[in-house]
Design a protein around this motif. Structure first.
Motif, PDB file in Angstrom:
ATOM      1  N   ASP A 128      16.521 -30.514  57.824  1.00  0.00           N
ATOM      2  CA  ASP A 128      16.639 -29.412  58.682  1.00  0.00           C
ATOM      3  C   ASP A 128      15.888 -29.482  60.017  1.00  0.00           C
ATOM      4  N   LEU A 129      15.193 -30.474  60.204  1.00  0.00           N
ATOM      5  CA  LEU A 129      14.619 -30.440  61.588  1.00  0.00           C
ATOM      6  C   LEU A 129      15.701 -30.974  62.673  1.00  0.00           C
ATOM      7  N   PHE A 130      16.480 -31.619  62.172  1.00  0.00           N
ATOM      8  CA  PHE A 130      17.570 -32.349  63.034  1.00  0.00           C
ATOM      9  C   PHE A 130      18.833 -31.518  63.014  1.00  0.00           C
ATOM     10  N   ASP A 131      18.980 -30.122  62.675  1.00  0.00           N
ATOM     11  CA  ASP A 131      20.023 -29.367  62.492  1.00  0.00           C
ATOM     12  C   ASP A 131      20.576 -29.261  64.135  1.00  0.00           C
ATOM     13  N   ASN A 132      19.716 -29.460  65.065  1.00  0.00           N
ATOM     14  CA  ASN A 132      20.094 -29.087  66.432  1.00  0.00           C
ATOM     15  C   ASN A 132      20.324 -30.584  66.898  1.00  0.00           C
ATOM     16  N   GLN A 133      20.041 -31.731  66.127  1.00  0.00           N
ATOM     17  CA  GLN A 133      20.397 -32.992  66.843  1.00  0.00           C
ATOM     18  C   GLN A 133      21.347 -33.669  65.640  1.00  0.00           C
ATOM     19  N   LEU A 134      22.464 -32.755  65.425  1.00  0.00           N
ATOM     20  CA  LEU A 134      23.373 -33.685  64.512  1.00  0.00           C
ATOM     21  C   LEU A 134      23.960 -35.123  64.684  1.00  0.00           C
ATOM     22  N   ASN A 135      24.110 -35.181  66.068  1.00  0.00           N
ATOM     23  CA  ASN A 135      24.627 -36.443  66.383  1.00  0.00           C
ATOM     24  C   ASN A 135      23.796 -37.620  66.321  1.00  0.00           C
ATOM     25  N   LEU A 136      22.616 -37.312  66.398  1.00  0.00           N
ATOM     26  CA  LEU A 136      21.629 -38.376  66.220  1.00  0.00           C
ATOM     27  C   LEU A 136      21.264 -38.600  64.744  1.00  0.00           C
ATOM     28  N   LEU A 137      21.297 -37.572  63.802  1.00  0.00           N
ATOM     29  CA  LEU A 137      21.403 -37.733  62.240  1.00  0.00           C
ATOM     30  C   LEU A 137      22.554 -38.631  61.901  1.00  0.00           C
ATOM     31  N   LYS A 138      23.764 -38.146  62.348  1.00  0.00           N
ATOM     32  CA  LYS A 138      25.032 -39.039  62.003  1.00  0.00           C
ATOM     33  C   LYS A 138      24.845 -40.470  62.331  1.00  0.00           C
ATOM     34  N   LYS A 139      24.228 -40.651  63.444  1.00  0.00           N
ATOM     35  CA  LYS A 139      24.128 -42.074  63.998  1.00  0.00           C
ATOM     36  C   LYS A 139      23.089 -42.875  63.088  1.00  0.00           C
ATOM     37  N   ALA A 140      22.217 -42.192  62.945  1.00  0.00           N
ATOM     38  CA  ALA A 140      21.132 -42.717  61.986  1.00  0.00           C
ATOM     39  C   ALA A 140      21.689 -42.974  60.486  1.00  0.00           C
ATOM     40  N   TYR A 141      22.573 -42.184  59.963  1.00  0.00           N
ATOM     41  CA  TYR A 141      22.973 -42.112  58.691  1.00  0.00           C
ATOM     42  C   TYR A 141      23.810 -43.532  58.588  1.00  0.00           C
ATOM     43  N   LEU A 142      24.920 -43.644  59.556  1.00  0.00           N
ATOM     44  CA  LEU A 142      25.757 -44.868  59.653  1.00  0.00           C
ATOM     45  C   LEU A 142      25.206 -45.929  59.840  1.00  0.00           C
ATOM     46  N   GLN A 143      24.087 -46.019  60.408  1.00  0.00           N
ATOM     47  CA  GLN A 143      23.153 -47.200  60.877  1.00  0.00           C
ATOM     48  C   GLN A 143      22.410 -47.610  59.383  1.00  0.00           C
ATOM     49  N   ALA A 144      21.935 -46.492  58.508  1.00  0.00           N
ATOM     50  CA  ALA A 144      21.315 -46.788  57.292  1.00  0.00           C
ATOM     51  C   ALA A 144      22.358 -47.225  56.317  1.00  0.00           C
ATOM     52  N   LEU A 145      23.403 -46.877  56.318  1.00  0.00           N
ATOM     53  CA  LEU A 145      24.658 -47.258  55.402  1.00  0.00           C
ATOM     54  C   LEU A 145      24.892 -48.891  55.857  1.00  0.00           C
ATOM     55  N   LYS A 146      24.699 -49.213  57.092  1.00  0.00           N
ATOM     56  CA  LYS A 146      25.157 -50.615  57.664  1.00  0.00           C
ATOM     57  C   LYS A 146      23.984 -51.596  57.034  1.00  0.00           C
ATOM     58  N   ASN A 147      22.902 -50.949  57.001  1.00  0.00           N
ATOM     59  CA  ASN A 147      21.758 -51.655  56.423  1.00  0.00           C
ATOM     60  C   ASN A 147      21.826 -51.946  54.946  1.00  0.00           C
ATOM     61  N   ASP A 148      22.311 -50.835  54.297  1.00  0.00           N
ATOM     62  CA  ASP A 148      22.302 -50.957  52.943  1.00  0.00           C
ATOM     63  C   ASP A 148      23.251 -49.856  52.432  1.00  0.00           C
ATOM     64  N   LEU A 149      24.590 -50.237  51.814  1.00  0.00           N
ATOM     65  CA  LEU A 149      25.768 -49.530  51.423  1.00  0.00           C
ATOM     66  C   LEU A 149      25.590 -48.505  50.433  1.00  0.00           C
ATOM     67  N   TYR A 150      24.405 -48.824  49.528  1.00  0.00           N
ATOM     68  CA  TYR A 150      24.138 -48.243  48.333  1.00  0.00           C
ATOM     69  C   TYR A 150      23.037 -47.387  48.490  1.00  0.00           C
ATOM     70  N   ILE A 151      22.664 -46.867  49.634  1.00  0.00           N
ATOM     71  CA  ILE A 151      21.417 -46.260  50.039  1.00  0.00           C
ATOM     72  C   ILE A 151      21.578 -44.800  49.605  1.00  0.00           C
ATOM     73  N   ASP A 152      22.784 -44.274  49.665  1.00  0.00           N
ATOM     74  CA  ASP A 152      22.997 -42.878  49.452  1.00  0.00           C
ATOM     75  C   ASP A 152      24.470 -42.854  48.431  1.00  0.00           C
ATOM     76  N   GLU A 153      24.076 -43.488  47.314  1.00  0.00           N
ATOM     77  CA  GLU A 153      25.218 -43.713  46.263  1.00  0.00           C
ATOM     78  C   GLU A 153      25.792 -42.674  45.830  1.00  0.00           C
ATOM     79  N   ASN A 154      24.915 -41.555  45.723  1.00  0.00           N
ATOM     80  CA  ASN A 154      25.359 -40.128  44.986  1.00  0.00           C
ATOM     81  C   ASN A 154      25.872 -39.078  46.163  1.00  0.00           C
ATOM     82  N   GLY A 155      25.808 -39.705  47.277  1.00  0.00           N
ATOM     83  CA  GLY A 155      26.452 -38.861  48.449  1.00  0.00           C
ATOM     84  C   GLY A 155      25.915 -37.688  48.920  1.00  0.00           C
TER      85      GLY A 155
END
Length: 262
Positions: A27-54
């Motif tokens: 919730d702290l990143f609600d005003n920085q969603l672009n940063l959160l989205k980039k971080a999420y995609l980077q996390a997936l790139k490092n480990d595709l199974y990191i958010d397996e349940n979505g």
């Protein structure tokens, strides 16, 4: 201490390593969603199974539904850059979202348009596969049927797109597939369009004899015949009957081969 943009993304990516979704932190990143989205995609790139349940994905999509297209772009990029990239994610959570219709319409249109340019880069059927043991599959199947039937209705004369939709439903149960055939001919009665559609999967497999496989195919095709009991569908009926006859011939050949091998 000041962090570079890359370091900041890597730090935020660590949020996704927790087993439970930390919504307080997110919730702290609600005003920085672009940063959160980039971080999420980077996390997936490092480990595709990191958010397996979505769960994290659903969190972001609830606040920024347009992120689904950014994600699809990312998938295409990974496939283009990594020869062995294989998307095995379970996308059932998308069908459970409150805005599932908006999300899935975007995905379907996106994959269709992209696949016209780059043949088969992403398999759309991945987004329609549900967990076999999920208790809400009946509800999710109804949601899938609802979206696809609405698309058939609004684009019933756009045959390349209708072929794309029928390629999805060939993996559905016989009962569901029959509903789609019935729905399509309600809006488009032209035989020349009907014969361009795939009524069955493009490949089959068996254990032992092929006879039971072909018999099941006959059973499905015969279930379609009552849909064509009018003069307007005479060609449709003859077309399906010819396919049935061809399968019976294959069954007889397989029976003889089975007998020879026994």
């Amino acid at each position: 201490m000041r962090f570079s943009k890359k370091q900041t993304v890597e730090i935020i990516s660590s949020l996704f390593e927790r087993y439970e979704v930390s919504t307080v932190l997110l919730d702290l990143f609600d005003n920085q969603l672009n940063l959160l989205k980039k971080a999420y995609l980077q996390a997936l790139k490092n480990d595709l199974y990191i958010d397996e349940n979505g769960r994290y994905f659903a969190y972001i999509l609830k606040r920024a539904p347009e992120f689904i297209l950014e994600y699809m772009d990312w998938i295409y990029q990974q496939k283009a850059q990594l020869y062995h990239f294989d998307d095995t994610r379970d996308y059932s959570f998308l069908w459970r979202s409150d805005n599932y219709e908006q999300l899935m319409r975007q995905i379907i249109e996106y994959v269709y348009n992209q696949n016209q340019l780059v043949l088969g880069t992403i398999r759309i059927d991945k987004f329609f596969i549900l967990s076999a043991d999920a208790q809400d599959n009946e509800t999710l199947w109804k949601r899938q049927d609802h979206i696809l039937m609405r698309l058939l209705e609004f684009r019933c004369d756009d045959i390349p797109f209708i072929q794309f939709i029928f390629d999805i439903i060939t993996d559905f149960s016989y009962k569901r597939r029959r509903l789609f055939v019935e729905f399509f001919i309600r809006y488009n009665k032209k035989f020349e369009d009907f014969e361009k559609l795939r009524l069955e999967p493009s490949s089959w497999s068996c254990v032992g004899s092929w006879v039971p496989v072909h018999q099941k195919r006959v059973e499905y095709l015969e279930s379609l015949l009552p849909l064509f009991n009018s003069v307007a569908f005479l060609q449709h009926k003859q077309y399906v009957e010819q396919r049935i006859q061809s399968l019976w011939e294959k069954i007889e050949i397989e029976k003889k081969q089975d007998f020879m091998h026994d």
